[in-house]
Write a protein that holds these residues in place. Sequence first.
Motif, PDB file in Angstrom:
ATOM      1  N   ASN A   1       2.091 -27.282 -12.071  1.00  0.00           N
ATOM      2  CA  ASN A   1       1.616 -27.639 -10.735  1.00  0.00           C
ATOM      3  C   ASN A   1       1.590 -26.473  -9.761  1.00  0.00           C
ATOM      4  O   ASN A   1       1.451 -26.683  -8.556  1.00  0.00           O
ATOM      5  CB  ASN A   1       2.479 -28.772 -10.145  1.00  0.00           C
ATOM      6  CG  ASN A   1       2.578 -29.958 -11.085  1.00  0.00           C
ATOM      7  OD1 ASN A   1       3.666 -30.361 -11.474  1.00  0.00           O
ATOM      8  ND2 ASN A   1       1.445 -30.518 -11.469  1.00  0.00           N
ATOM      9  N   SER A   2       1.751 -25.257 -10.252  1.00  0.00           N
ATOM     10  CA  SER A   2       1.699 -24.030  -9.435  1.00  0.00           C
ATOM     11  C   SER A   2       2.710 -24.071  -8.295  1.00  0.00           C
ATOM     12  O   SER A   2       2.411 -23.749  -7.150  1.00  0.00           O
ATOM     13  CB  SER A   2       0.284 -23.821  -8.872  1.00  0.00           C
ATOM     14  OG  SER A   2      -0.656 -23.710  -9.921  1.00  0.00           O
TER      15      SER A   2
ATOM     16  N   THR B   1       2.636 -36.315 -14.564  1.00  0.00           N
ATOM     17  CA  THR B   1       1.996 -37.365 -13.766  1.00  0.00           C
ATOM     18  C   THR B   1       1.273 -36.770 -12.568  1.00  0.00           C
ATOM     19  O   THR B   1       0.134 -37.151 -12.254  1.00  0.00           O
ATOM     20  CB  THR B   1       3.052 -38.376 -13.291  1.00  0.00           C
ATOM     21  OG1 THR B   1       3.725 -38.924 -14.418  1.00  0.00           O
ATOM     22  CG2 THR B   1       2.403 -39.493 -12.499  1.00  0.00           C
ATOM     23  N   GLN B   2       1.902 -35.812 -11.889  1.00  0.00           N
ATOM     24  CA  GLN B   2       1.235 -35.155 -10.762  1.00  0.00           C
ATOM     25  C   GLN B   2       0.009 -34.385 -11.231  1.00  0.00           C
ATOM     26  O   GLN B   2      -1.027 -34.369 -10.560  1.00  0.00           O
ATOM     27  CB  GLN B   2       2.207 -34.213 -10.061  1.00  0.00           C
ATOM     28  CG  GLN B   2       1.632 -33.554  -8.808  1.00  0.00           C
ATOM     29  CD  GLN B   2       2.634 -32.662  -8.113  1.00  0.00           C
ATOM     30  OE1 GLN B   2       3.772 -32.526  -8.552  1.00  0.00           O
ATOM     31  NE2 GLN B   2       2.213 -32.042  -7.033  1.00  0.00           N
TER      32      GLN B   2
ATOM     33  N   GLU C   1      -5.473 -40.415  -5.686  1.00  0.00           N
ATOM     34  CA  GLU C   1      -4.076 -40.807  -5.623  1.00  0.00           C
ATOM     35  C   GLU C   1      -3.904 -42.093  -4.808  1.00  0.00           C
ATOM     36  O   GLU C   1      -3.012 -42.201  -3.979  1.00  0.00           O
ATOM     37  CB  GLU C   1      -3.239 -39.671  -5.021  1.00  0.00           C
ATOM     38  CG  GLU C   1      -3.298 -38.394  -5.839  1.00  0.00           C
ATOM     39  CD  GLU C   1      -2.534 -37.264  -5.191  1.00  0.00           C
ATOM     40  OE1 GLU C   1      -1.967 -37.487  -4.104  1.00  0.00           O
ATOM     41  OE2 GLU C   1      -2.491 -36.158  -5.753  1.00  0.00           O
ATOM     42  N   THR C   2      -4.763 -43.070  -5.041  1.00  0.00           N
ATOM     43  CA  THR C   2      -4.653 -44.342  -4.347  1.00  0.00           C
ATOM     44  C   THR C   2      -3.536 -45.175  -4.971  1.00  0.00           C
ATOM     45  O   THR C   2      -3.013 -44.871  -6.048  1.00  0.00           O
ATOM     46  CB  THR C   2      -5.977 -45.105  -4.440  1.00  0.00           C
ATOM     47  OG1 THR C   2      -6.279 -45.356  -5.820  1.00  0.00           O
ATOM     48  CG2 THR C   2      -7.106 -44.290  -3.829  1.00  0.00           C
TER      49      THR C   2
ATOM     50  N   VAL D   1       3.642 -36.983  -1.747  1.00  0.00           N
ATOM     51  CA  VAL D   1       4.145 -35.625  -1.540  1.00  0.00           C
ATOM     52  C   VAL D   1       3.965 -34.801  -2.802  1.00  0.00           C
ATOM     53  O   VAL D   1       2.980 -34.090  -2.970  1.00  0.00           O
ATOM     54  CB  VAL D   1       5.630 -35.634  -1.096  1.00  0.00           C
ATOM     55  CG1 VAL D   1       6.061 -34.225  -0.710  1.00  0.00           C
ATOM     56  CG2 VAL D   1       5.842 -36.577   0.072  1.00  0.00           C
ATOM     57  N   SER D   2       4.931 -34.906  -3.731  1.00  0.00           N
ATOM     58  CA  SER D   2       4.884 -34.148  -4.980  1.00  0.00           C
ATOM     59  C   SER D   2       5.909 -34.727  -5.931  1.00  0.00           C
ATOM     60  O   SER D   2       6.787 -35.521  -5.555  1.00  0.00           O
ATOM     61  CB  SER D   2       5.166 -32.658  -4.735  1.00  0.00           C
ATOM     62  OG  SER D   2       6.497 -32.467  -4.312  1.00  0.00           O
ATOM     63  N   SER D   3       5.817 -34.331  -7.194  1.00  0.00           N
ATOM     64  CA  SER D   3       6.776 -34.792  -8.186  1.00  0.00           C
ATOM     65  C   SER D   3       8.164 -34.226  -7.912  1.00  0.00           C
ATOM     66  O   SER D   3       9.180 -34.885  -8.147  1.00  0.00           O
ATOM     67  CB  SER D   3       6.311 -34.379  -9.588  1.00  0.00           C
ATOM     68  OG  SER D   3       6.244 -32.970  -9.700  1.00  0.00           O
TER      69      SER D   3
END
Length: 439
Positions: free
Chosen positions: A216-217, A279-280, A290-291, A362-364
């Motif tokens: 995910n960088s 998943t992200q 990302e609904t 937000v994020s994983s």
Amino acid sequence: MYDSIAFSNRLPPNSISISNSLLSRLILSFHMGDTQEVQHPHQTSFTIHMEESQELQLSKIEGNNGVQETNSLEGNSFGGPMNESRRKMYYRWFRIAIYSALVLVCGSAAVLLGRLYYEKGGKSKWMGTLTQLGGFPILLPYYFISAPKNLATNNSIHPNQPSVSMLAFVYVSIGLLVALDCYLYSVGLLYLPVSTYSLVCSSQLAFNAFFSYFLNSLKFTPYIVNSLVLLTISSTLLVFQNESSDDSESSQISKKKYVIGFICTVAASAGYGLWLSLTQLVFKKVIKKETFKVVMDMIVYTSFVATCVTVVGLFASGEWKSLKNEMNEYEMGKVTYVLNLTFTTILWQLFTIGCLGLISEVSSLFSNAISVLGVPIVPMLAVIIFHDKMHGIKAISMVLAIWGIMSYVYQQYIDDTKSENRITSHVSKDSVPLEEVHR
């Protein structure tokens, strides 16, 4: 000549004023057509009045413009783009708060109920795994009610949808990973005290950051590096916990089983971190949206695959044969046995919804950080409910874990503050041309 003068003297005053006014108008018209700079006094007064009226009109126009500018500024302060962005930010953080509450409350309660199952006579590792996955049918009514109206909207926003074969590959792969991960968690929860188990699970934040760096960088900041180091030290200290305390005696856990439980919990934490990062990655690169419906799809399909794998493992291992005796011999009774498994299943599904909701918002890594915020909650409750011992090494491990988690949360706060400042400056720059137009 004298007669004319005498005649004018005999005229009434009104007629004299009228003649003077006519004469003034004639002289004014004569001078307006003439190129000379000589002006009649009446003309001068006329031009003065004209200039005053023009100044009054200009002042009225400027006053109206000032009122319009004031109104426009007031409108921007109450309904402008800056206020709209702030309202969206507040609504976003409200959703994040709801998801975080689901992760913290439901995750902690599910872990305690899972340990209670093993503490009071439960022995099936595959049943413990099934309680973490098998509750997804509870969400099906809401899923089918909301799916038709969201389907058209999502397709219109993102016309290039992934193929069915690609989605099937994603769901099956992640479902297999989730099944293996939940089984490892069940083994760790069976062989470890729940307080030690919870502290080891905090290492999943370090694993998630490691995988997010490649998938995910993720950029490592000093606060994130500090968080990862502290969490790694916190988990490593627990390796020596079994030798320096009597937890193994109080919980009747041998050293061999302690090591097995520790290794399985660390492996499960690594798998959990990988699952969150994957998943992200799927949300951003494959599905590209990302609904909430996408989150529900991820829950339902991966849980279905993982549940099928778990059921196959339950029957293949032969543990299904001992479930009836296990329920009859349960210390708290048959009804409590069924209620324990039922509520554990429901709580794990609510935990999953909150976790995936945080990933989409937000994020994983943030989702993982919130999930490990339950580190101080579970051990404290374990001391009260299961009488776990809180010795020096375990206490130091918990302090380091809390410190590491708060370090990451502070970094998230810094990132959000910088993002809000950029949005505010961008909105203020965009509003400058509107003010110039009013002026």
